[in-house]
Scaffold this active site. Structure first.
Site, PDB file in Angstrom:
ATOM      1  N   GLU A   1       0.791  -1.230   0.000  1.00  0.00           N
ATOM      2  CA  GLU A   1       0.000   0.000   0.000  1.00  0.00           C
ATOM      3  C   GLU A   1       0.824   1.280   0.000  1.00  0.00           C
ATOM      4  O   GLU A   1       0.307   2.349  -0.312  1.00  0.00           O
ATOM      5  CB  GLU A   1      -0.970  -0.036   1.175  1.00  0.00           C
ATOM      6  CG  GLU A   1      -2.031  -1.107   0.938  1.00  0.00           C
ATOM      7  CD  GLU A   1      -2.829  -1.434   2.161  1.00  0.00           C
ATOM      8  OE1 GLU A   1      -2.235  -2.003   3.102  1.00  0.00           O
ATOM      9  OE2 GLU A   1      -4.015  -1.112   2.191  1.00  0.00           O
TER      10      GLU A   1
HETATM   11  N1  MCN Z   1       7.153  -8.147  -0.210  1.00  0.00           N
HETATM   12  C1  MCN Z   1       8.513  -8.275  -0.368  1.00  0.00           C
HETATM   13  N2  MCN Z   1       9.365  -7.604   0.464  1.00  0.00           N
HETATM   14  C2  MCN Z   1       8.880  -6.779   1.428  1.00  0.00           C
HETATM   15  C3  MCN Z   1       7.494  -6.635   1.584  1.00  0.00           C
HETATM   16  C4  MCN Z   1       6.635  -7.361   0.760  1.00  0.00           C
HETATM   17  O1  MCN Z   1       8.968  -8.967  -1.273  1.00  0.00           O
HETATM   18  N3  MCN Z   1       9.704  -6.128   2.237  1.00  0.00           N
HETATM   19  C5  MCN Z   1       6.236  -8.875  -1.098  1.00  0.00           C
HETATM   20  C6  MCN Z   1       5.406  -9.926  -0.368  1.00  0.00           C
HETATM   21  O2  MCN Z   1       6.046 -11.150  -0.337  1.00  0.00           O
HETATM   22  C7  MCN Z   1       4.131  -9.948  -1.203  1.00  0.00           C
HETATM   23  C8  MCN Z   1       3.994  -8.519  -1.705  1.00  0.00           C
HETATM   24  O3  MCN Z   1       5.297  -7.948  -1.604  1.00  0.00           O
HETATM   25  O4  MCN Z   1       4.290 -10.795  -2.294  1.00  0.00           O
HETATM   26  C9  MCN Z   1       3.015  -7.692  -0.886  1.00  0.00           C
HETATM   27  O5  MCN Z   1       3.249  -7.924   0.460  1.00  0.00           O
HETATM   28  P1  MCN Z   1       2.513  -7.106   1.631  1.00  0.00           P
HETATM   29  O6  MCN Z   1       2.830  -5.672   1.518  1.00  0.00           O
HETATM   30  O7  MCN Z   1       2.779  -7.808   2.905  1.00  0.00           O
HETATM   31  O8  MCN Z   1       0.958  -7.205   1.261  1.00  0.00           O
HETATM   32  P2  MCN Z   1      -0.065  -8.435   1.333  1.00  0.00           P
HETATM   33  O9  MCN Z   1       0.542  -9.678   0.855  1.00  0.00           O
HETATM   34  O10 MCN Z   1      -0.779  -8.393   2.617  1.00  0.00           O
HETATM   35  O11 MCN Z   1      -1.014  -7.965   0.122  1.00  0.00           O
HETATM   36  C10 MCN Z   1      -1.986  -7.021   0.229  1.00  0.00           C
HETATM   37  C11 MCN Z   1      -1.682  -5.667  -0.359  1.00  0.00           C
HETATM   38  C12 MCN Z   1      -2.943  -4.941  -0.336  1.00  0.00           C
HETATM   39  S1  MCN Z   1      -3.580  -4.605   1.168  1.00  0.00           S
HETATM   40  C13 MCN Z   1      -3.630  -4.671  -1.500  1.00  0.00           C
HETATM   41  S2  MCN Z   1      -5.138  -3.919  -1.459  1.00  0.00           S
HETATM   42  C14 MCN Z   1      -3.069  -5.011  -2.755  1.00  0.00           C
HETATM   43  C15 MCN Z   1      -1.637  -5.226  -2.738  1.00  0.00           C
HETATM   44  O12 MCN Z   1      -1.127  -5.783  -1.675  1.00  0.00           O
HETATM   45  N4  MCN Z   1      -3.792  -5.473  -3.779  1.00  0.00           N
HETATM   46  C16 MCN Z   1      -3.147  -5.894  -4.911  1.00  0.00           C
HETATM   47  N5  MCN Z   1      -1.029  -5.412  -3.912  1.00  0.00           N
HETATM   48  C17 MCN Z   1      -1.731  -5.822  -4.997  1.00  0.00           C
HETATM   49  N6  MCN Z   1      -1.095  -6.215  -6.121  1.00  0.00           N
HETATM   50  C18 MCN Z   1      -1.815  -6.728  -7.144  1.00  0.00           C
HETATM   51  N7  MCN Z   1      -1.172  -7.098  -8.235  1.00  0.00           N
HETATM   52  N8  MCN Z   1      -3.150  -6.872  -7.071  1.00  0.00           N
HETATM   53  C19 MCN Z   1      -3.843  -6.459  -6.004  1.00  0.00           C
HETATM   54  O13 MCN Z   1      -5.140  -6.615  -5.963  1.00  0.00           O
END
Ligand code: MCN
Ligand code: FES
Ligand code: FES
Length: 909
Positions: free
Chosen positions: A868
């Site tokens: 986000e």
């Molecule tokens: N990640 C990483 N290194 C980090 C943090 C995260 O490599 N330091 C990677 C994670 O492994 C994950 C991705 O980034 O594959 C997102 O991680 P994170 O921020 O923890 O979010 P969530 O997995 O909880 O995903 C939800 C978030 C939200 S709230 C929305 S809304 C959203 C989003 O991610 N909707 C999406 N990204 C999106 N991306 C796509 N393509 N489609 C959506 O609908």
């Protein structure tokens, strides 16, 4: 019926078809070629692209009767297969060009058509091609897609070896922090990953196809529903109304705070007494075919008493407005914020004060895949519902009482999804397909048309904000006051939490010692408010970041200076009164300074009378998690074939749950030397996987990542042999060792009190945006030339994923700033009408600088989230850049050309 003979992927096919059917339907339903996806179904998105006799066409609007004998159709299946990938497909995998992957087959087919006619395109020509052919991607910001096409073209021209498109494991065997391709990438690039509509075609023959009877008004009392004529229509099995729903017929909004005046039981599964918004479902027709279901739905008669519709917060707050939910006031929740000393006297004596009003509107999510789901009864009597849920366990408890099913008799499964961006934090059709299956005993399938998808899923909730700052004459912030109303549509779910986000993120990034704020959650009759990526912060930060530039101007300070002076440093607290867990802003701002100065000089040099250039800054910030002590669970299981499965319910919108789980597990299992190809992940299923919590609030990398780390660490302790290798499954069983290891993790957060004070998130993401824009003063069109993000997301798990998240989030921010809206239900109900950004609307120039030297104590291996952050405030940087360019301060988004022209003409916009 007519017979058609034509070639598909080089093989002659012979089909008997209804000439009025589309080529997409015939390919998918009669020839089983489900690699061709249908998104909008109306020619706007290109996900259904195929090549017909060398020409790119949209198969969703191409009638099969236009096919003539000998025609040659190429679909994604004809371009390459998982065993033999085409260079384009290999490049898609290597560059992370598929996130959700729903647009991918359409793009690959389109790229193939381009390269067939122009083997050496420039990047600009690739962008132009996708733009004019309207290939829409909502996830990637297009940059990785163009990277992939350029690389594949090089390979096809023989200028680069194909093997350079393949991933090579680094010598140390470590994938954490690298560019390991996501495990689902090959399936996405070949069209072999089955999304909801593809799975729907594989359901048993007895499956009933559903069509909804929906409200076409926004507010009404229901006097009667007559289904008698519809019941007699051909192919109809049953028409389901609220009378068939055995439970409370309500989806519970899970009220978070006791001061909420609603009880959360306000959203009907099927409307009984009232219609609360356009699109509300009143009945479900279950029939043998979709066409028969739709024809019968037309025959359901609904007798309505039309009521005044309150289509915005001010209208619903008017003294004479009716209560939309009788018994509950339209303003049903008030969030107060009190930090430090009373602000009144500070504002009276401060050297400088500023105040302004802002509005960020009803941004539509515009996923390329429309909403889709199905349900059936399992042999052991469980109602199983497959959908695009990103909160499988959460939604189970939100819908079970309404359906009248005990929680242990219902299971929710997340299908592979073509993006949600948060709209699926709310249940959408789960209870509808569930109710239909309970009423008929049959499997039931429902897919929304794109119009239904736009009009009957949640939207970003608009905020009407009044905000004030007080500062001393050196520009040090002394106090902030906020007053805001949140238009949350008719359903209360998470509305109180969203209103709390206003208290948490207005002014975020700065040490503001004294704050007073009031936010109100308002019930209206416009689209219901659901989560949207960055949930509450785009509305909050647009207000506080634009006002910060106003303050800087009044003080005669540079926007960078005022940010650098007031950003979080040790001893500072955020608006929730919490000390930030790291202090990365000073370093990020310092690193941005030379870029900012260079951008200002460039803008000055390149501006002309017609094209005015400008630059703008915005602080970015968002929390990772659900408020307070959020938790997750995951398991690591050693399988009989000596692979390890990471079992979790990390739902994958498309952000990369597969990669998140595998990347984190691989790092934690390194002491066992398990190679990444031996790691498996699971798709969420509440009957099979533990409760990992929803994929909302950028929480999963932190929460489920940690649960995975704990499970894997336990596995290392349990299965490590003296020589450092891992026991085989057979050895573990023989030694009486467990093969399943459970990981649980809870963060020590403290939910905010009624004054908005607490420690809501123990991990945050921080960033600073720099936007560079051009404003055409003759047309009013704003073009974003470049975006830069200084990003502190802790340690990076996978660079392909995080780059992609950031590009995609920024692209949505550009849409929010310049074009996207869902105010006019009719006009804004298509991708084009709602202002979807295509390839050339997004700059090919997005610079990301990571600051990884702030590892998070409560993040696995130091990671924060990322999802986000990139949508928290890019639009605010753009808003500030527009003002810098041409002197128009846009108070109400989006900044469409007519608004800029009005602003240039002196109007307050
Ligand atoms: N990640 C990483 N290194 C980090 C943090 C995260 O490599 N330091 C990677 C994670 O492994 C994950 C991705 O980034 O594959 C997102 O991680 P994170 O921020 O923890 O979010 P969530 O997995 O909880 O995903 C939800 C978030 C939200 S709230 C929305 S809304 C959203 C989003 O991610 N909707 C999406 N990204 C999106 N991306 C796509 N393509 N489609 C959506 O609908
Ligand atoms: Fe065919 Fe969108 S253009 S599905
Ligand atoms: Fe393009 Fe998701 S990857 S829409």
């Amino acid at each position: 019926m007519i017979q058609k003979r034509f070639f598909v992927n080089g093989v002659e096919r012979n089909v008997i078809v209804d000439g009025e059917d589309t080529l997409a339907k015939v390919l998918r339903e009669q020839l089983g070629l489900t690699g061709t996806k249908v998104g909008c179904g109306t020619g706007h998105c290109g996900s259904c692209n195929v090549i017909l006799n060398g020409k790119l066409i949209r198969s969703c609007v191409f009638k099969i009767n236009r096919i003539t004998e000998g025609d040659c159709v190429t679909t994604v299946e004809g371009i390459g297969t998982p065993e033999k990938l085409h260079p384009l497909q290999k490049a898609w995998v290597k560059f992370g060009a598929a996130q959700c992957g729903f647009c991918t087959p359409g793009f690959i087919v389109s790229a193939k058509a381009l390269l067939d006619q122009n083997p050496k395109p420039t990047r600009e020509e690739v962008r132009e091609w996708f733009h004019v052919n309207r290939n829409a991607c909502r996830c990637t910001g297009y940059i990785p897609i163009v990277d992939a096409v350029m690389a594949a073209a090089k390979v096809l021209r023989g200028e680069m070896s194909e093997s350079e498109l393949e991933y090579r494991l680094p010598e140390n065997g470590r994938i954490w922090g690298g560019t390991y391709p996501r495990p689902t990438a090959v399936a996405k690039a070949t069209g072999t990953l089955d999304y909801g509509a593809d799975l729907g075609l594989k359901l048993p023959e007895e499956t009933l196809q559903l069509a909804l009877v929906q409200a076409t008004v926004s507010h009404a009392n229901i006097r009667g529903i007559d289904t008698s004529e519809a019941e007699k229509m051909p192919g109809v099995y049953k028409v389901v109304t609220h009378k068939d729903v055995k439970g409370k017929n309500r989806i519970t909004g899970l009220i978070t705070f006791p001061t909420n005046k609603g009880d959360g039981w306000d959203r009907p599964i099927l409307c009984d007494e009232k219609v609360f918004q356009f699109g509300d479902a009143i009945a479900i027709v279950c029939a043998d075919t979709y066409e028969n279901a739709c024809a019968a739905a037309e025959k359901v008669k609904v007798d309505l008493e039309i009521l005044p519709a309150y289509m915005s917060a001010p209208a619903a707050m008017a003294e004479d407005a009716l209560e939309i939910h009788p018994g509950t006031p339209n303003i049903y929740y008030i969030q107060n914020l009190e930090k430090g000393d009373p602000t009144g006297p500070i504002f009276e004596t401060a050297a400088v004060t500023v105040e302004d009003d802002f509005y960020v509107g009803r941004q539509p999510h515009m996923t390329i895949e429309p909403d889709v789901g199905f349900a059936y009864m399992t042999d052991d009597g469980i109602l199983k519902i497959h959908s695009k849920t990103i909160g499988a366990h959460l939604h189970l408890y939100m819908i079970a009482p309404g359906l009248g099913v005990e929680p242990d008799k219902i299971a929710l499964v997340s299908n592979p999804m073509g993006g949600t961006f948060g709209y699926k934090f709310s249940p959408t059709m789960e209870a509808l397909v569930g109710a239909a299956t309970l009423a008929t005993g049959k499997p039931c399938f429902l897919r929304y048309t794109y119009f239904q998808h736009m009009t009957y899923t949640g939207k970003r909730s608009p905020f009407f904000v009044n905000i004030k700052y007080a500062a001393d004459k050196e520009g040090r912030l002394l106090a902030m006051e906020t007053d805001y109303n949140v238009d949350h549509g008719p359903y209360s779910e998470f509305g109180d939490l969203l209103t709390l986000r206003g208290a948490q993120f207005m002014g975020a990034g700065y040490n503001i010692p004294n704050i007073k704020g009031t936010g109100r959650t308002v019930c209206t009759n416009h689209a219901w408010g659901s989560a949207f990526r960055a949930y509450g912060s785009p509305q909050s930060l647009y207000s506080s970041e634009l006002l910060m530039d106003e303050l800087a101007e009044k003080l005669g300070m540079d926007p960078w200076e005022i940010r650098f002076k007031n950003c979080y440093r040790p001893g500072a607290t955020n608006p929730s009164g919490q000390e930030p867990e790291v202090f990365s802003y000073p370093e990020m701002l310092e690193a941005l300074k030379p870029r900012y100065e260079a951008a200002k000089k460039k803008a000055e040099k390149e501006s002309t009378d017609t094209i005015k250039k400008g630059v703008g800054l915005a602080m970015a910030c968002y929390g990772c998690g659900l408020d307070g002590p959020d938790s997750s669970e995951a398991w690591a299981v050693l399988n009989p074939d000596d692979t390890v499965t990471i079992v979790s319910a990390w739902e994958d919108h498309g952000q990369g749950a597969d990669m998140g789980a595998i990347g984190t597990a691989h790092e934690a299992l390194r002491p066992l030397g398990i190679t990444p190809d031996r790691l498996r992940f699971t798709w969420p299923d509440t009957s099979q996987t533990p409760n990992s919590g929803p994929s909302g609030g950028s929480r999963q990398q932190v929460l489920t990542g940690n649960a995975i780390r704990v499970a894997c660490t336990e596995m290392v302790a349990g299965l490590r042999k003296a020589d450092g290798t891992c026991m085989t499954y057979a050895e573990a069983i023989a030694a009486g060792k467990p093969v399943k290891y459970v990981g649980k993790f809870t963060v020590p957060g403290v939910a905010c009190d009624e004054k908005g004070q607490g420690k809501p998130f123990v991990v945050y993401m921080y960033g600073v945006f720099l936007a560079e824009v051009s404003v055409n003063t003759e047309t009013g069109k704003v073009t974003v030339d470049k975006m830069t993000l200084m990003a502190d997301i802790g340690k990076v798990n996978n660079r392909l994923v995080t780059d992609g998240q950031i590009y995609g989030g920024i692209a949505q921010g550009i849409g929010l700033a310049l074009s996207e809206d869902f105010e006019d239900i009719k006009k804004h109900s298509t991708l084009l009408g709602a202002g979807f950004p295509f390839a050339k609307d997004i700059p090919d120039n997005i610079e990301i600088v990571y600051f990884e030297n702030y590892p998070r104590e409560f993040g696995p291996f130091g990671a924060a989230g990322v999802g986000e952050l990139p949508l928290s405030s890019p639009h605010a940087a753009i808003g500030n850049a527009i003002y810098n360019a041409c002197g128009v301060r846009v108070h109400r988004l989006p900044a469409r050309p007519e608004k800029i022209l009005a602003g240039l003409g002196g109007e307050h916009v």
